[in-house]
Design an enzyme around this catalytic site. Structure first.
Site, PDB file in Angstrom:
ATOM      1  N   ARG A  52       0.856  -1.187   0.000  1.00 49.87           N
ATOM      2  CA  ARG A  52       0.000   0.000   0.000  1.00 49.87           C
ATOM      3  C   ARG A  52       0.899   1.246   0.000  1.00 49.87           C
ATOM      4  O   ARG A  52       2.122   1.130   0.132  1.00 49.87           O
ATOM      5  CB  ARG A  52      -1.020   0.016   1.159  1.00 49.87           C
ATOM      6  CG  ARG A  52      -0.615  -0.594   2.456  1.00 49.87           C
ATOM      7  CD  ARG A  52       0.459   0.130   3.211  1.00 49.87           C
ATOM      8  NE  ARG A  52       0.153   1.545   3.378  1.00 49.87           N
ATOM      9  CZ  ARG A  52       1.037   2.485   3.588  1.00 49.87           C
ATOM     10  NH1 ARG A  52       2.327   2.201   3.657  1.00 49.87           N
ATOM     11  NH2 ARG A  52       0.666   3.738   3.728  1.00 49.87           N
ATOM     12  N   LYS A 112      -4.849   9.968   2.772  1.00 48.05           N
ATOM     13  CA  LYS A 112      -5.555   9.126   3.750  1.00 48.05           C
ATOM     14  C   LYS A 112      -6.613   9.915   4.518  1.00 48.05           C
ATOM     15  O   LYS A 112      -6.380  11.053   4.924  1.00 48.05           O
ATOM     16  CB  LYS A 112      -4.519   8.535   4.704  1.00 48.05           C
ATOM     17  CG  LYS A 112      -5.053   7.667   5.813  1.00 48.05           C
ATOM     18  CD  LYS A 112      -5.964   6.555   5.352  1.00 48.05           C
ATOM     19  CE  LYS A 112      -5.331   5.617   4.345  1.00 48.05           C
ATOM     20  NZ  LYS A 112      -6.321   4.711   3.713  1.00 48.05           N
ATOM     21  N   ASP A 152      -2.146  10.669  -2.538  1.00 51.90           N
ATOM     22  CA  ASP A 152      -2.544   9.578  -3.429  1.00 51.90           C
ATOM     23  C   ASP A 152      -2.920  10.068  -4.812  1.00 51.90           C
ATOM     24  O   ASP A 152      -2.850   9.328  -5.789  1.00 51.90           O
ATOM     25  CB  ASP A 152      -3.702   8.790  -2.819  1.00 51.90           C
ATOM     26  CG  ASP A 152      -3.183   7.937  -1.680  1.00 51.90           C
ATOM     27  OD1 ASP A 152      -3.041   8.464  -0.562  1.00 51.90           O
ATOM     28  OD2 ASP A 152      -2.856   6.761  -1.929  1.00 51.90           O
TER      29      ASP A 152
HETATM   30  O1  MRU Z   1      -4.619   3.145   2.196  1.00 51.26           O
HETATM   31  P1  MRU Z   1      -3.143   3.373   2.100  1.00 51.26           P
HETATM   32  O2  MRU Z   1      -2.386   2.836   3.260  1.00 51.26           O
HETATM   33  O3  MRU Z   1      -2.595   2.915   0.763  1.00 51.26           O
HETATM   34  O4  MRU Z   1      -3.007   4.958   2.123  1.00 51.26           O
HETATM   35  C1  MRU Z   1      -1.751   5.529   1.981  1.00 51.26           C
HETATM   36  C2  MRU Z   1      -1.743   6.989   2.082  1.00 51.26           C
HETATM   37  O5  MRU Z   1      -2.750   7.643   2.152  1.00 51.26           O
HETATM   38  C3  MRU Z   1      -0.405   7.626   1.982  1.00 51.26           C
HETATM   39  O6  MRU Z   1      -0.368   8.780   2.740  1.00 51.26           O
HETATM   40  C4  MRU Z   1      -0.173   8.007   0.506  1.00 51.26           C
HETATM   41  O7  MRU Z   1      -0.337   6.895  -0.311  1.00 51.26           O
HETATM   42  C5  MRU Z   1       1.147   8.580   0.333  1.00 51.26           C
HETATM   43  S1  MRU Z   1       2.358   7.323   0.121  1.00 51.26           S
HETATM   44  C6  MRU Z   1       3.901   7.935  -0.038  1.00 51.26           C
END
Ligand code: MRU
Length: 352
Positions: A47, A249, A238
């Site tokens: 992830r 997130k 993201d």
């Molecule tokens: O649901 P996830 O754990 O994939 O969410 C990840 C995030 O929101 C991170 O902050 C984002 O991907 C930045 S990664 C360098």
């Protein structure tokens, strides 16, 4: 620093660190076909936007090997690409990587290359995406560390670290660089309900690497800003729209509002592969909604009535006006975002 994934060239296997088991168990999942990588992305075994992108690139290589003898190789590969990008809808790095590899296959096919030759080139490109991610994060780290004050006390949300990328991290890469320069006094890490990426992953990787870190629950963020001398917030992303609106997130938007109320600069750190230049604003970003049990349970224990209604968006969108700067591998972008993101797009054309 923990390794998120490893491509085993000799036996064409992608080893993915199972992040759902951290911090208690450090175990790698051997992925020998593209579907196993897709499932790993869906389950959050891998992830974080850049890590998902790199995993998707290797999944395209695995998929291409699976359909190498199909009568319509390109058609079959396109189906794999389309299927893969449904795994998680918000992190644009997934589609960026899968589309990039597919476009390369189309180009090489036009030049009459046989599937086995195309697959070789796809593999080289996937390895390049992986290697470059670390280099890009280090550049981002330098630019980001420069905007942080001396004795930086930084709040971060979720995990935008080595574990969310191929190494070093985006937001946590900035903090690693600041730490190396002796500028970092403390990092406050939000635990990040419902899946605890802050507690399980950020606290873990910073603690393991000897950076100063204090874990808080999400509802402590505003009070921590008020009482603990937070002088910057740095988070990952993201998907970033052409006007600077940023999906990250769930909980990030609230952190940005609290930072604004306390006069604390709020920074995003993300590579160009996280920008979606095709969408005008955050209103067009698809927000993943996940299973109700993530809200009704704390890990495997039920903590709410089984039948209660829930709302479980995995991401939110922080409007550009709350963002003091977006730290990229090309430099730090500030307002006016529309003009400056356009400039970034021009500058980074060869990355797409
Ligand atoms: O649901 P996830 O754990 O994939 O969410 C990840 C995030 O929101 C991170 O902050 C984002 O991907 C930045 S990664 C360098």
């Amino acid at each position: 620093m923990v390794e998120t994934m490893e491509w085993q060239q000799a036996d064409k296997t992608l080893l993915l660190l199972d992040q759902t088991k951290l911090p208690q168990v450090c175990e790698f999942i051997p992925c020998k076909d593209y579907l196993r990588v897709k499932v790993a992305i869906q389950r959050l075994e891998v992830r974080g936007a850049p890590a998902i992108g790199a995993a998707a690139a290797f999944a395209m290589v695995l998929g291409a090997r699976e359909v190498a003898d199909a009568p319509d190789f390109l058609g079959a590969l396109d189906k794999i690409r389309a299927d893969l990008i449904t795994a998680r809808p918000t992190a644009v790095n997934l589609a960026w990587a899968a589309n990039k590899l597919y476009a390369l296959a189309v180009e090489l096919n036009k030049q009459d290359n046989a599937p086995y030759k195309i697959i070789k080139e796809l593999e080289k490109t996937a390895i390049k995406i992986y290697d470059e991610d670390i280099a890009r994060n280090k550049k981002m780290g330098e630019y980001g560390a420069a905007v942080l004050p001396e004795n930086a006390v930084v709040l971060t949300h979720c995990n935008a670290g080595a574990l969310a990328t191929c190494g070093w991290g985006t937001a946590l890469g900035v903090l690693r660089s600041a730490h190396a320069q002796g500028k970092l006094k403390m990092v406050y890490a939000d635990e990040t309900r419902p899946l605890l990426q802050g507690a399980r992953l950020t606290a873990y990787e910073l603690y393991e690497d000897g950076l100063p870190v204090t874990l808080i629950t999400d509802n402590m963020a505003a009070w921590t800003m008020r009482t603990k001398g937070i002088n910057a917030v740095v988070v990952g992303a993201d998907r970033i729209a052409a006007n600077g609106d940023t999906a990250n997130k769930i909980g990030t938007y609230g952190v940005a509002l609290a930072a604004k109320a306390h006069g604390i600069p709020f920074y995003i750190a993300a590579p160009v592969s996280t920008f979606d230049f095709s969408i005008a604003s955050g209103a067009e970003i698809p927000i993943e909604e996940r299973a109700a049990d993530e809200v009704k349970c704390f890990r495997s224990e039920q903590t709410a009535p089984a039948g209660v209604a829930t709302f479980n968006p995995a991401f939110d969108v922080t409007p550009a006006e709350l963002i003091a700067g977006i730290i990229t591998e090309y430099g730090v972008i500030t307002a006016p975002y529309i003009e400056n993101i356009k400039r970034l797009q021009e500058q980074s054309k060869e990355d797409f």
